[in-house]
Scaffold this active site. Structure first.
Site, PDB file in Angstrom:
ATOM      1  N   HIS A  82      -1.594  -0.196  -9.984  1.00 25.41           N
ATOM      2  CA  HIS A  82      -2.275  -1.110  -9.043  1.00 25.41           C
ATOM      3  C   HIS A  82      -2.770  -2.372  -9.767  1.00 25.41           C
ATOM      4  O   HIS A  82      -3.965  -2.664  -9.793  1.00 25.41           O
ATOM      5  CB  HIS A  82      -3.443  -0.402  -8.345  1.00 25.41           C
ATOM      6  CG  HIS A  82      -3.835  -1.075  -7.053  1.00 25.41           C
ATOM      7  ND1 HIS A  82      -4.191  -0.378  -5.921  1.00 25.41           N
ATOM      8  CD2 HIS A  82      -3.923  -2.378  -6.709  1.00 25.41           C
ATOM      9  CE1 HIS A  82      -4.480  -1.228  -4.951  1.00 25.41           C
ATOM     10  NE2 HIS A  82      -4.327  -2.462  -5.413  1.00 25.41           N
ATOM     11  N   ARG A  88       0.859  -1.185   0.000  1.00 24.74           N
ATOM     12  CA  ARG A  88       0.000   0.000   0.000  1.00 24.74           C
ATOM     13  C   ARG A  88       0.895   1.235   0.000  1.00 24.74           C
ATOM     14  O   ARG A  88       1.975   1.228   0.611  1.00 24.74           O
ATOM     15  CB  ARG A  88      -0.908   0.038   1.236  1.00 24.74           C
ATOM     16  CG  ARG A  88      -2.131  -0.863   1.162  1.00 24.74           C
ATOM     17  CD  ARG A  88      -3.126  -0.417   0.085  1.00 24.74           C
ATOM     18  NE  ARG A  88      -4.338  -1.196   0.045  1.00 24.74           N
ATOM     19  CZ  ARG A  88      -4.599  -2.192  -0.819  1.00 24.74           C
ATOM     20  NH1 ARG A  88      -3.693  -2.552  -1.716  1.00 24.74           N
ATOM     21  NH2 ARG A  88      -5.766  -2.821  -0.797  1.00 24.74           N
TER      22      ARG A  88
HETATM   23  P1  NDP Z   1      -1.933 -10.557   5.540  1.00 29.25           P
HETATM   24  O1  NDP Z   1      -2.845  -9.890   6.503  1.00 29.25           O
HETATM   25  O2  NDP Z   1      -2.086 -12.024   5.309  1.00 29.25           O
HETATM   26  O3  NDP Z   1      -0.404 -10.305   5.958  1.00 29.25           O
HETATM   27  C1  NDP Z   1       0.036  -9.082   6.430  1.00 29.25           C
HETATM   28  C2  NDP Z   1       1.457  -9.250   6.929  1.00 29.25           C
HETATM   29  O4  NDP Z   1       1.932  -7.981   7.374  1.00 29.25           O
HETATM   30  C3  NDP Z   1       1.553 -10.205   8.128  1.00 29.25           C
HETATM   31  O5  NDP Z   1       2.703 -10.999   8.047  1.00 29.25           O
HETATM   32  C4  NDP Z   1       1.659  -9.238   9.305  1.00 29.25           C
HETATM   33  O6  NDP Z   1       2.349  -9.746  10.433  1.00 29.25           O
HETATM   34  C5  NDP Z   1       2.466  -8.119   8.674  1.00 29.25           C
HETATM   35  N1  NDP Z   1       2.296  -6.900   9.471  1.00 29.25           N
HETATM   36  C6  NDP Z   1       1.151  -6.228   9.756  1.00 29.25           C
HETATM   37  N2  NDP Z   1       1.402  -5.198  10.561  1.00 29.25           N
HETATM   38  C7  NDP Z   1       2.741  -5.225  10.809  1.00 29.25           C
HETATM   39  C8  NDP Z   1       3.600  -4.427  11.591  1.00 29.25           C
HETATM   40  N3  NDP Z   1       3.146  -3.378  12.295  1.00 29.25           N
HETATM   41  N4  NDP Z   1       4.901  -4.750  11.621  1.00 29.25           N
HETATM   42  C9  NDP Z   1       5.386  -5.815  10.929  1.00 29.25           C
HETATM   43  N5  NDP Z   1       4.611  -6.614  10.165  1.00 29.25           N
HETATM   44  C10 NDP Z   1       3.303  -6.317  10.111  1.00 29.25           C
HETATM   45  O7  NDP Z   1      -2.085  -9.771   4.174  1.00 29.25           O
HETATM   46  P2  NDP Z   1      -1.828 -10.297   2.688  1.00 29.25           P
HETATM   47  O8  NDP Z   1      -0.511 -10.960   2.651  1.00 29.25           O
HETATM   48  O9  NDP Z   1      -2.997 -11.042   2.192  1.00 29.25           O
HETATM   49  O10 NDP Z   1      -1.805  -8.904   1.894  1.00 29.25           O
HETATM   50  C11 NDP Z   1      -0.862  -7.907   2.208  1.00 29.25           C
HETATM   51  C12 NDP Z   1      -1.274  -6.600   1.570  1.00 29.25           C
HETATM   52  O11 NDP Z   1      -1.048  -6.649   0.174  1.00 29.25           O
HETATM   53  C13 NDP Z   1      -2.753  -6.251   1.658  1.00 29.25           C
HETATM   54  O12 NDP Z   1      -3.077  -5.717   2.920  1.00 29.25           O
HETATM   55  C14 NDP Z   1      -2.901  -5.239   0.551  1.00 29.25           C
HETATM   56  O13 NDP Z   1      -2.620  -3.966   1.077  1.00 29.25           O
HETATM   57  C15 NDP Z   1      -1.825  -5.626  -0.437  1.00 29.25           C
HETATM   58  N6  NDP Z   1      -2.369  -6.139  -1.697  1.00 29.25           N
HETATM   59  C16 NDP Z   1      -2.048  -5.481  -2.856  1.00 29.25           C
HETATM   60  C17 NDP Z   1      -2.489  -5.938  -4.067  1.00 29.25           C
HETATM   61  C18 NDP Z   1      -2.074  -5.267  -5.311  1.00 29.25           C
HETATM   62  O14 NDP Z   1      -2.555  -5.623  -6.394  1.00 29.25           O
HETATM   63  N7  NDP Z   1      -1.174  -4.309  -5.265  1.00 29.25           N
HETATM   64  C19 NDP Z   1      -3.350  -7.118  -4.162  1.00 29.25           C
HETATM   65  C20 NDP Z   1      -3.635  -7.730  -2.898  1.00 29.25           C
HETATM   66  C21 NDP Z   1      -3.150  -7.242  -1.716  1.00 29.25           C
HETATM   67  P3  NDP Z   1       1.780 -11.006  11.268  1.00 29.25           P
HETATM   68  O15 NDP Z   1       1.936 -12.183  10.320  1.00 29.25           O
HETATM   69  O16 NDP Z   1       2.666 -11.097  12.421  1.00 29.25           O
HETATM   70  O17 NDP Z   1       0.340 -10.705  11.567  1.00 29.25           O
HETATM   71  C1  OXD Z   2      -6.578  -5.765  -2.786  1.00 26.16           C
HETATM   72  C2  OXD Z   2      -5.915  -5.050  -3.857  1.00 26.16           C
HETATM   73  O1  OXD Z   2      -6.522  -5.292  -1.657  1.00 26.16           O
HETATM   74  O2  OXD Z   2      -6.210  -5.323  -5.034  1.00 26.16           O
HETATM   75  O3  OXD Z   2      -7.174  -6.826  -3.050  1.00 26.16           O
HETATM   76  O4  OXD Z   2      -5.061  -4.195  -3.619  1.00 26.16           O
END
Ligand code: NDP
Ligand code: OXD
Length: 311
Positions: free
Chosen positions: A274, A226
């Site tokens: 995106h 993000r």
């Molecule tokens: P998850 O919720 O499965 O994973 C998030 C990860 O971030 C976890 O490992 C979590 O840690 C870590 N995290 C959260 N907060 C912190 C912090 N304060 N410090 C360190 N680590 C942290 O999300 P996804 O993997 O499914 O997706 C990740 C992001 O990808 C989405 O939130 C979205 O913003 C983005 N995305 C973008 C897309 C695009 O097309 N550009 C498509 C889909 C998603 P922990 O494991 O310890 O909870």
């Molecule tokens: C999602 C994205 O959050 O596309 O699924 O970024």
């Protein structure tokens, strides 16, 4: 009683989701259901939701049992105080695999210096040594559904992979780090940094002037997570000083990225609109249908968002 499932997303999404969702729901549910874009709010049981839909006030949906988000990211809905029922987010095969492919492509671009040959305009025959993946450190910031899948794919290719998350993790072949000390170590091991964290108050500006300076000189950044994960001014300065050699950015604080944003014209930035990974209608419909089946059967929902944590 018939289960009423409201589809609340942009109209064009309904056109592409109506058939796969009906198919998946027919396969998953023993009960009668109706799927549509209009119901009296008090008769709705489930809301299939995109945060950019017109539905922002959940108060009238008094019978709703869950809101099922079509997106992985939930930052636009976690703070909605009218939402009182469980919220799930999207984790599906298509989204995960799409992200693995997109990130791997950009990692290999940087690792192999592909731009040197692709962008060459003169007739210069200059062979160079190509490094092996094991000589390249890649750090994945965020080891969730997407980060873990990406980390495992890069390990399979032989990269020296570390990962950073909020809580401790153990993933074969990945040097897993967490917490403040872990962040410093992850930054040091980030010749290529991949950001796959959600946008929460705790993750905003995780890459800032101080943390960018801790990365190896000439590092690369890939951000499909993000926009707010990066302090944009600090990144622009780090790119200008060549502390950071290049950044590929898929997500931004404002989207679409405004035409006059310095990222567009910057010689060391690649902007992608995106597109890193899209929710695929067929696989996402199966996830939604499975969650409605679970809810009706009294089983725990999959991929429930912890709204206090923000993801
Ligand atoms: P998850 O919720 O499965 O994973 C998030 C990860 O971030 C976890 O490992 C979590 O840690 C870590 N995290 C959260 N907060 C912190 C912090 N304060 N410090 C360190 N680590 C942290 O999300 P996804 O993997 O499914 O997706 C990740 C992001 O990808 C989405 O939130 C979205 O913003 C983005 N995305 C973008 C897309 C695009 O097309 N550009 C498509 C889909 C998603 P922990 O494991 O310890 O909870
Ligand atoms: C999602 C994205 O959050 O596309 O699924 O970024």
């Amino acid at each position: 009683m018939t289960i009423n499932i409201l589809f609340a997303a942009k109209a064009e999404r309904w056109t592409s989701y109506e058939a796969p969702l009906n198919k998946a729901l027919n396969q998953a549910l023993a009960e009668d259901f109706q799927l549509g874009t209009k119901f009296p709010p008090e008769e709705v049981d489930y809301i299939v939701y995109a945060p950019n839909s017109d539905l922002q006030d959940f108060t009238p949906y008094t019978r709703a049992k869950a809101v099922l988000n079509l997106w992985a990211g939930v930052e636009k809905i976690t703070g909605n105080e009218t939402l009182k029922v469980p919220l799930t987010r999207m984790v599906d095969f298509g989204l995960t695999h799409g992200m693995v492919e997109w990130v791997t492509g950009h990692v290999l671009r940087y690792h192999l210096g592909l731009d040197i040959d692709i962008l060459r305009q003169d007739a210069k025959w200059e062979p160079r040594d190509q490094p092996l993946a094991r000589e390249r450190s890649v750090a994945i910031f965020g080891l969730g559904a997407l980060g873990q899948a990406v980390a495992k794919a890069l390990v399979r290719l032989g990269f020296d992979v570390s990962g950073w998350s909020r809580s401790a993790k153990s993933i074969e072949g990945v040097h897993c780090l967490h917490g403040d000390d872990g962040l410093t170590e992850a930054l040091k091991g980030a010749e290529i940094a991949v950001l796959l964290m959600p946008d929460t108050p705790a993750t905003q500006n995780v890459l800032n002037a101080e943390t960018l300076a801790q990365m190896p000189k000439g590092a690369f950044i890939i951000n499909p997570g993000r926009g707010p994960l990066i302090d944009d001014d600090a990144l622009l300065e780090a790119l200008d000083s060549r502390q950071i050699a290049h950044a590929t950015l898929d997500v931004f604080r404002v989207e679409p990225l405004p035409e006059d944003h310095p990222y567009w014209a910057h010689p060391h930035v690649t902007v992608t609109p995106h597109i890193a990974a899209a929710t695929r209608n067929d696989t996402a419909s199966e996830v939604i249908a499975e969650n409605i089946r679970r809810s009706e059967a009294g089983e725990p929902l999959l991929h429930v968002v912890d709204r206090d944590r923000g993801y």
